[in-house]
Design an enzyme around this catalytic site. Structure first.
Site, PDB file in Angstrom:
ATOM      1  N   ASP A  62      95.241 105.569  59.059  1.00 34.73           N
ATOM      2  CA  ASP A  62      95.334 104.143  59.358  1.00 34.73           C
ATOM      3  C   ASP A  62      93.951 103.668  59.813  1.00 34.73           C
ATOM      4  OD1 ASP A  62      95.647 101.697  60.700  1.00 34.73           O
ATOM      5  OD2 ASP A  62      97.687 102.187  61.307  1.00 34.73           O
ATOM      6  N   TYR A 153      95.388  86.139  59.412  1.00 40.80           N
ATOM      7  CA  TYR A 153      94.669  86.704  58.257  1.00 40.80           C
ATOM      8  C   TYR A 153      93.340  85.973  58.029  1.00 40.80           C
ATOM      9  CZ  TYR A 153      94.156  88.196  53.305  1.00 40.80           C
ATOM     10  OH  TYR A 153      93.710  88.686  52.107  1.00 40.80           O
TER      11      TYR A 153
END
Ligand code: NDP
Length: 242
Positions: A62, A153
């Site tokens: 990750d 985002y």
């Protein structure tokens, strides 16, 4: 035996990252392929890379997990330094800001922006003594224009642009070039739930883009002809934002 130069790509198991891996391999790079959990998809990309005679190293971790990335990268970096690093891993957790929970803010910032920071720090340390390198951040049209429903985002992607330009200034004297590629709507799993028919009407080229069309630009930025380009944002968006 002379070793091929290496490109390290995050989020390389699918979509744009997979296309970048295939394109870079075709240009002669060996590939370090990061992804989070889709082992099957990543193995397929590696298989394609190996079919054209390059070496592919799978690096599942990750990108927001500092310990995991150190465990995966440190042993490799002790041996060799990649020529290119592309931070492409990405997720969306869209929603109106009034309803957005803290978790979705943190998650999106962690993957895009903190991941870019942590990995750039590691890669730059390795590249500085080599006096060469290419770093490319995959941002987004949302980071350039803002987008309703993408407070998290768009903030992360705009942040990557500021971070990349800062890094470009910091490392230019060591011949490390840092640029941003900013895609518009590209046909991948990330946009599968969007109302594409409505959205395409607003795109001057009248269609969504293909992952290969982003990969081609990244490949150019990795190559010798891009040797005088740093600190730039190159949009690949069909004219959606000019
Ligand atoms: P996809 O959803 O098709 O693929 C996402 C990739 O990122 C996968 O390889 C996934 O791995 C990986 N990934 C996700 N989270 C993590 C994480 N925490 N750690 C490591 N890897 C992770 O996305 P796209 O190919 O569409 O997007 C690629 C990049 O391009 C993203 O940064 C995206 O924001 C950007 N972009 C995309 C646009 C589009 O229209 N598609 C437009 C503008 C920008 P796994 O397979 O294991 O889940």
């Amino acid at each position: 035996m002379k070793q091929n130069p290496i490109v390290f790509i995050t989020g390389g198991s699918r979509g744009i990252g997979a296309a970048i891996a295939r394109r870079a391999a075709a240009s002669g790079f060996d590939i370090w392929l990061n992804y989070r959990s889709n082992h099957e998809a990543a193995a397929k990309v590696c298989n394609d890379v190996e079919k054209i005679g390059r070496i592919c190293t799978l690096l599942p971790f990750d990108v927001s997990d500092e310990e995991g990335m150190m465990a995966a990268l440190e042993p490799l970096l002790a041996e060799v330094t990649p020529f290119g690093f592309i931070h492409n891993a990405g997720i969306t957790r869209d929603g109106l800001v009034a309803l957005m929970n803290r978790k979705d803010w943190d998650l999106v910032l962690d993957v895009h922006l903190t991941g870019f920071f942590l990995l750039s720090r590691i890669m730059v340390k390795a590249m500085l003594p080599m006096r060469q390198g290419r770093i490319i951040a995959i941002s987004s049209l949302s980071g350039e224009t803002g987008q309703s429903g993408q407070f998290n985002y768009a903030a992360a992607k705009a942040g990557m642009i500021g971070a990349a330009k800062s890094l470009a200034r910091e490392v230019a004297r060591r011949n490390i070039l840092v640029n941003v590629v900013s895609p518009g709507l590209i046909e991948t799993e990330m946009i599968k739930d969007l109302p594409l028919d409505d959205m395409v009407a607003g795109i001057p080229l009248g269609r969504v883009g293909r992952a290969e069309e982003v990969a081609g630009v990244v490949n150019f930025l990795l190559g010798p002809e891009a040797g005088y380009i740093t600190g730039q944002v190159i949009s690949v968006n069909g004219g959606l934002y000019m």
